[in-house]
Scaffold this motif. Structure first.
Motif, short mmCIF file in Angstrom:
data_model
loop_
_atom_site.label_atom_id
_atom_site.label_comp_id
_atom_site.label_asym_id
_atom_site.label_seq_id
_atom_site.Cartn_x
_atom_site.Cartn_y
_atom_site.Cartn_z
N ILE A 21 0.80 -1.23 0.00
CA ILE A 21 0.00 0.00 0.00
C ILE A 21 0.83 1.28 0.00
N ALA A 22 2.15 1.17 0.23
CA ALA A 22 3.00 2.36 0.18
C ALA A 22 4.45 1.96 0.01
N LEU A 23 5.18 2.83 -0.70
CA LEU A 23 6.63 2.71 -0.83
C LEU A 23 7.24 3.85 -0.02
N LEU A 24 8.23 3.53 0.79
CA LEU A 24 8.89 4.53 1.63
C LEU A 24 10.34 4.63 1.15
N THR A 25 10.66 5.71 0.43
CA THR A 25 11.99 5.90 -0.13
C THR A 25 12.83 6.72 0.83
N VAL A 26 13.87 6.10 1.36
CA VAL A 26 14.69 6.72 2.39
C VAL A 26 15.34 8.01 1.88
N THR A 27 15.19 9.07 2.68
CA THR A 27 15.82 10.36 2.38
C THR A 27 16.93 10.69 3.37
#
Length: 114
Positions: A21-27
């Motif tokens: 349900i979501a992609l979390l792209t590390v910043t």
């Protein structure tokens, strides 16, 4: 040695049941917190009000409400590392501005019974 899961651009995944349900792209990281941009996918909108409620509870220092939201989030959602392995324990905050912050551990937290 740097943890590759925390490298800028690595993608963690949020799931409800078997649906991503979501992609979390590390910043970036500010240990113990990991920060990311959120790419909401189909199925995420069902949980958006829960994350908003959690943020309100934290903002108002209503720890009981924030904890109730955390419990609901953890019972309904799972997270995977960029390599696809399951994250055993996490505390996730998703903000209205499309960013996220979370703490994680590779083993479940011990729950102390009263």
């Amino acid at each position: 040695m740097t943890n590759p899961n925390l490298a800028t651009g690595s993608i963690w995944r949020l799931h409800h049941n078997d649906q991503e349900i979501a992609l979390l792209t590390v910043t970036g990281t500010d240990m113990p917190w990991t920060h990311a941009e959120v790419d909401a996918l189909s199925g995420f909108d069902e949980f958006r009000p829960l994350f908003r409620e959690q943020q309100r509870g934290l903002g108002e220092e209503d720890w009981e409400r924030a904890d109730a939201c955390y419990t609901h989030i953890r019972s309904a959602l799972t997270m995977t590392f960029p390599d696809g392995g399951p994250v055993a324990e996490f505390m996730l905050h998703i903000h209205d501005d499309g960013t996220a912050a979370w703490r994680w551990h590779d083993e479940p937290f011990d729950v102390v019974s009263p």
